[in-house]
Structures are given as structure tokens and as C-alpha cells.
Design an enzyme around this catalytic site. Structure first.
Site, PDB file in Angstrom:
ATOM      1  N   HIS A   1      37.699  64.362  33.828  1.00 26.36           N
ATOM      2  CA  HIS A   1      37.145  64.446  32.460  1.00 26.36           C
ATOM      3  C   HIS A   1      37.784  65.603  31.675  1.00 26.36           C
ATOM      4  O   HIS A   1      37.098  66.366  31.001  1.00 26.36           O
ATOM      5  CB  HIS A   1      35.615  64.528  32.484  1.00 26.36           C
ATOM      6  CG  HIS A   1      35.024  65.713  33.199  1.00 26.36           C
ATOM      7  ND1 HIS A   1      33.801  65.667  33.818  1.00 26.36           N
ATOM      8  CD2 HIS A   1      35.460  66.981  33.367  1.00 26.36           C
ATOM      9  CE1 HIS A   1      33.510  66.840  34.340  1.00 26.36           C
ATOM     10  NE2 HIS A   1      34.503  67.668  34.069  1.00 26.36           N
TER      11      HIS A   1
ATOM     12  N   HIS B   1      29.657  72.116  30.511  1.00 27.57           N
ATOM     13  CA  HIS B   1      30.576  73.250  30.602  1.00 27.57           C
ATOM     14  C   HIS B   1      30.073  74.424  29.761  1.00 27.57           C
ATOM     15  O   HIS B   1      30.745  74.881  28.845  1.00 27.57           O
ATOM     16  CB  HIS B   1      31.977  72.826  30.160  1.00 27.57           C
ATOM     17  CG  HIS B   1      32.571  71.740  31.016  1.00 27.57           C
ATOM     18  ND1 HIS B   1      32.219  70.423  30.877  1.00 27.57           N
ATOM     19  CD2 HIS B   1      33.474  71.800  32.027  1.00 27.57           C
ATOM     20  CE1 HIS B   1      32.900  69.695  31.766  1.00 27.57           C
ATOM     21  NE2 HIS B   1      33.663  70.511  32.474  1.00 27.57           N
TER      22      HIS B   1
ATOM     23  N   HIS C   1      42.293  71.474  40.417  1.00 28.42           N
ATOM     24  CA  HIS C   1      42.700  72.357  39.327  1.00 28.42           C
ATOM     25  C   HIS C   1      41.981  73.693  39.441  1.00 28.42           C
ATOM     26  O   HIS C   1      40.881  73.779  39.987  1.00 28.42           O
ATOM     27  CB  HIS C   1      42.475  71.730  37.951  1.00 28.42           C
ATOM     28  CG  HIS C   1      41.055  71.413  37.573  1.00 28.42           C
ATOM     29  ND1 HIS C   1      40.244  70.568  38.276  1.00 28.42           N
ATOM     30  CD2 HIS C   1      40.309  71.816  36.506  1.00 28.42           C
ATOM     31  CE1 HIS C   1      39.066  70.446  37.681  1.00 28.42           C
ATOM     32  NE2 HIS C   1      39.072  71.216  36.610  1.00 28.42           N
TER      33      HIS C   1
ATOM     34  N   GLU D   1      34.180  70.218  41.400  1.00 28.66           N
ATOM     35  CA  GLU D   1      33.614  69.129  40.599  1.00 28.66           C
ATOM     36  C   GLU D   1      33.606  67.805  41.364  1.00 28.66           C
ATOM     37  O   GLU D   1      32.803  66.913  41.066  1.00 28.66           O
ATOM     38  CB  GLU D   1      34.390  68.962  39.299  1.00 28.66           C
ATOM     39  CG  GLU D   1      34.219  70.100  38.316  1.00 28.66           C
ATOM     40  CD  GLU D   1      35.049  69.924  37.057  1.00 28.66           C
ATOM     41  OE1 GLU D   1      34.818  70.680  36.097  1.00 28.66           O
ATOM     42  OE2 GLU D   1      35.941  69.042  37.020  1.00 28.66           O
TER      43      GLU D   1
END
Length: 285
Positions: free
Chosen positions: A12, A59, A193, A240
Site C-alpha cells: 500500500h 500511519h 522496506h 506490516e
């Protein structure tokens, strides 16, 4: 009764949303990323879900250090795109399904999972970017969406085992809902990431693809992987991916049903400084 027909998994990445909104999808850099979602458009026309239960993380947009629920289900009727500092994304308002959401909350809480119920919230790129990738540019999202937020931003994040068990509970709850609904469960975030520190920019292709293999063939074993392995191998934001285990836990095979079909699998690096992963699993008919 409601039925789960598929689960869908996707990164996402906010930069994907920006490229989409700014009309840059056909640029050489972004073209291969968006090509990975071309399959979805026709597939969705055939699938026609009534409701998507979309697992994502906020976030620090709606939640903050003042209040961070580990698991939160959004039970309201609609959710506006959030302003993440540059204005709200120019995408449709998300229309919820309060009745199914309330049913899931009731059933899952009775199975000893402590969910936070949220009636009013704006949803950020963690939820809207997957919708854009899958459905493209639309005037209204073609199905109702139940946002389900997981804290993977602030330590401690829930374990993969807890997320997998939660997905199983959500699956049971959906299948016990007494209305004939075609439901999909999506897991979003990842893949490898890291956005800060000495390892910023880390991407681990080999680990990502091994994760996809195990998600398909050995989800129960994958669920036992400790959180520190995600951080070590996939970067600080790689955690995540535990959210994908919620969607995988909702599938019938983990409760003794037939193995799902791999309808689509895609992997690409990089998009911004992140690996892009995408997978669709269809329940056996």
C-alpha cells in the site's frame, strides 16, 4: 449465509497513490508497477464482491501516540479519505457495511479477541491505495468496505500467530452472517522496506518471494515466525506483512477445507524505496 470467495494481498505504498493521482501511471518508472494490477480489473468484474474486509494500518493519521489500538474494526457507515499533509486523495468516500462489521465485532470479541470499535474515522493511504490499484479510477468504489486497522507502527506489534488466529476468527464470523454476501478479505502493507536508519532502502527479494511461497503453501508454519525475523530480513516496516496473515487465516483451507487457487501473483522492485508484492487466492468452488 455470507461466504468468503477470495483473499487479496497487496502493498500500500503512498508513492503509488501519488503516481495514480498525478496521472503518472504510464511513465517508464511506474508502468511495470501498475501493469501488475491489470489482471485485477477483469477479475473483479467476474468476482463482484459485495463487501471487502480490508486489513491495513493507519500511519499516524487517525491514530497517534495518544491512542493506538492493536486491532480496530470500523463499524460506521462511511469513511472519508484522510488529509495526510498534502490534502485528501481525490478518491471516493469509502462506504462501510455497519451490520456485517458489528456482527464480526460481536462474534470475534466472543472468541476472546479484544477489538476496538470505531464509528468515525478518516482512512489514509494504507486503505485507499489498495482500492485504487485494484479498481482503478472510479466515481464510487464498486463494493462496500469494512476497514480493519492493525498497529504495526509502534512497538509492540501483534505476532503473526495472533494475526493468523484472528483471521480464522474473522472467517468464522463472516461465514455465520445470515445474509447472502460475497465477501473478500484483503491483507495490505509490505513487502520488504525500511524508511529510516542505516538500513534505509533495504529490499530483500529472496525473502519476499519465500514469504509469498509460504503464504500460499504453509500459512500455519509462516504464522509461527517471530516478529524479529520480519524486522531483520524485511526491514523495520516489513512487519506490516503480519497483516497478510489475517487475510490468509480467513481462508477455508486452514480449517480443513480445500486449498485455494492462486489466481494471480506479482512482484516488482522498486516502487519508491519499497518492494511491491501482490497475490490473489480464490476459494475452491
Amino acid at each position: 449465509m455470507a461466504r468468503i470467495t477470495a483473499s487479496l494481498y497487496t502493498s500500500h505504498i503512498p508513492a503509488i497513490g501519488a503516481a495514480f493521482d498525478l496521472g503518472r501511471t504510464h511513465e517508464d518508472y511506474w508502468k511495470p508497477v501498475f501493469a501488475g494490477y491489470d489482471f485485477d480489473k477483469d477479475w473483479m468484474k467476474r468476482q463482484k464482491p459485495d463487501v471487502v474486509v480490508l486489513v491495513y494500518n493507519d500511519h499516524a493519521t487517525a491514530f497517534s501516540l495518544a491512542m493506538i489500538p492493536t486491532f480496530a474494526i470500523m463499524t460506521g457507515p462511511e469513511f472519508a479519505p484522510a488529509d495526510e499533509g498534502y490534502g485528501a486523495r481525490p478518491v471516493p468516500t469509502v462506504v462501510g457495511h455497519p451490520e456485517l462489521a458489528a456482527h464480526i465485532a460481536s462474534e470475534v470479541i466472543q472468541q476472546d479477541f479484544d477489538l476496538t470499535m470505531v464509528n468515525e474515522i478518516d482512512v489514509d493511504h494504507g486503505l485507499t491505495v489498495p482500492l485504487s490499484c485494484v479498481f482503478g479510477k472510479v466515481d464510487a468504489w464498486p463494493c462496500k468496505v469494512i476497514p480493519f486497522a492493525v498497529n504495526v507502527v509502534v512497538h509492540p506489534a501483534p505476532s503473526g500467530a495472533r494475526c493468523f488466529a484472528l483471521g480464522q476468527a474473522i472467517g468464522r464470523a463472516i461465514r455465520s452472517y445470515p445474509e447472502d454476501l460475497n465477501v473478500q478479505v484483503w491483507g495490505t502493507g509490505g513487502m520488504s522496506h525500511q524508511l529510516q536508519g542505516p538500513r534505509a532502502g533495504l529490499i530483500n527479494r529472496e525473502w519476499d518471494n519465500a514469504f509469498l511461497d509460504r503464504l500460499i503453501d504453509d500459512p500455519a508454519g509462516l504464522a509461527r515466525m517471530p516478529n524479529i525475523d520480519y524486522v531483520r530480513e524485511a526491514g523495520s516496516e516489513g512487519i506490516e506483512l503480519v497483516m497478510w496473515l489475517i487475510a490468509r487465516g480467513a481462508m477455508a483451507d486452514v480449517a480443513g477445507g480445500p486449498k485455494p487457487k492462486v489466481a494471480h501473483r506479482f512482484y516488482h522492485v522498486p516502487a519508491s524505496n519499497t518492494a511491491v508484492g501482490h497475490l490473489i487466492l480464490e476459494e475452491a468452488v
